[in-house]
Scaffold this active site. Structure first.
Site, short mmCIF file in Angstrom:
data_model
loop_
_atom_site.label_atom_id
_atom_site.label_comp_id
_atom_site.label_asym_id
_atom_site.label_seq_id
_atom_site.Cartn_x
_atom_site.Cartn_y
_atom_site.Cartn_z
N ASP A 6 72.46 98.62 52.74
CA ASP A 6 71.07 98.29 53.09
C ASP A 6 70.99 96.92 53.74
OD1 ASP A 6 70.24 100.66 51.89
OD2 ASP A 6 69.61 99.68 50.03
N ASP A 24 62.44 94.69 54.59
CA ASP A 24 63.11 95.22 55.78
C ASP A 24 64.21 94.23 56.19
OD1 ASP A 24 63.91 96.04 58.29
OD2 ASP A 24 61.89 96.46 59.02
#
Length: 314
Positions: free
Chosen positions: A282, A297
């Site tokens: 991620d 994000d």
């Protein structure tokens, strides 16, 4: 006529505001020195020659004004190979741009490669930012190093083949040395590395923050880091099961909170920006942007950091 003048004035005003906003966006991540993105173990600049390791990150930084380059290093190797390849990349970028320095943003083992370069060519490094880097090693590497030799040989052979293929597909065939990478990222290996390449960014222990700057031969280098703290984050991500297993392995061996590959404690370096609800992939916006529903994000986090570097004058 009067109504037309009002409409025209309002249109021009709106256009001016939009132009100003667009200009501000185009300058937001425009750092003084070029940014080089440095991949980690099992990485490449582009998987299969088409899929960015730094998924959507280079294009986003470029849109916001940054001058960005992506290093392609040995996928499975120690810093004697990866570090020298990064130094060659840095020299090439400096020649192409005329820049006196570069900013290194590095993921996983890439942070160690960046530290190698900072020690070897301190005058060329304005900042180092590490993301999920095992500065004090990882219990996962310790576990692999403790498995039977036949299993380690199988992993090393597979890694050499995979790394050779990855590098071949980007037109940059490089030597692979998986055992060196494994030994480096054990806790003992990183203790040796930290002795050979000391950094002010490391505190006396991993619970204590290090310095936000390092000075090497009179050259000031700004130091930053962040990491993730979750193994599984998205049931649709095919990589999550492996990272969940890594998470459990690290916790069972006393490593505590981690991103599925690297303990949070081990990733602390320089000015710690934060710990996010991400796993190890991620952190670079993979697999194709899949991550936890309410997590930050990573593209925005890196963009914001580029602005941080800009504000710091580097």
């Amino acid at each position: 006529m009067r109504l037309m003048r009002v409409v025209l004035a309002a249109t021009l005003c709106a256009f001016s505001l939009l132009s100003s906003a667009a200009h501000a966006a185009s300058e937001y991540a425009k750092t003084k020195y070029p940014i080089i993105l440095v991949h980690g173990v099992a990485g490449t600049s582009k998987y299969f020659g088409v899929i960015d390791y730094w998924w959507q990150i280079k294009s986003d930084l470029t849109y916001y004004g940054a001058n960005v380059y992506v290093a392609n290093l040995n996928s499975f190797a120690g810093e004697n190979l990866r570090g020298e390849k990064l130094l060659a990349t840095i020299r090439t970028v400096m020649i192409q741009t005329g820049a006196a320095k570069v900013n290194l943003i590095a993921h996983s083992q890439g942070g160690l490669t960046a530290r190698y370069a900072a020690a070897a060519m301190p005058e060329a490094i304005a900042s180092i930012t590490t993301i999920g880097t095992p500065h004090r090693g990882t219990h996962l590497a310790d576990w692999i190093a403790s498995t039977p030799t036949i299993f380690q040989d199988f992993l090393a052979g597979s890694a050499s083949l995979a790394g050779g293929l990855l590098d071949f597909l980007v037109g940059d065939p490089l030597q692979q040395d998986p055992f060196s990478a494994l030994r480096l990222m054990t806790q003992e290996g990183m203790a040796n590395f930290n002795s050979q390449f000391p950094s002010a960014g490391l505190g006396p222990n991993c619970s204590t923050s290090g310095a936000s700057v390092d000075v090497k031969n009179g050259n000031v280098q700004r130091l930053y880091s962040w990491t993730g703290s979750s193994g599984g984050t998205n049931i649709f991500d095919a990589l999550d099961p492996l990272l969940v297993l890594g998470d459990w392995t690290i916790r069972l061996r006393g490593g505590g909170s981690n991103d599925g590959m690297v303990p949070v404690c081990s990733a602390r370096f320089g000015q710690v920006i934060g710990t996010y609800g991400w796993n190890h992939v991620d952190e670079i916006n993979h697999l194709f942007g899949l991550r936890g529903l309410f997590t930050a994000d990573p593209v925005v986090v890196i963009r914001t950091h580029a602005n941080r570097l800009k504000q710091a004058g580097v």
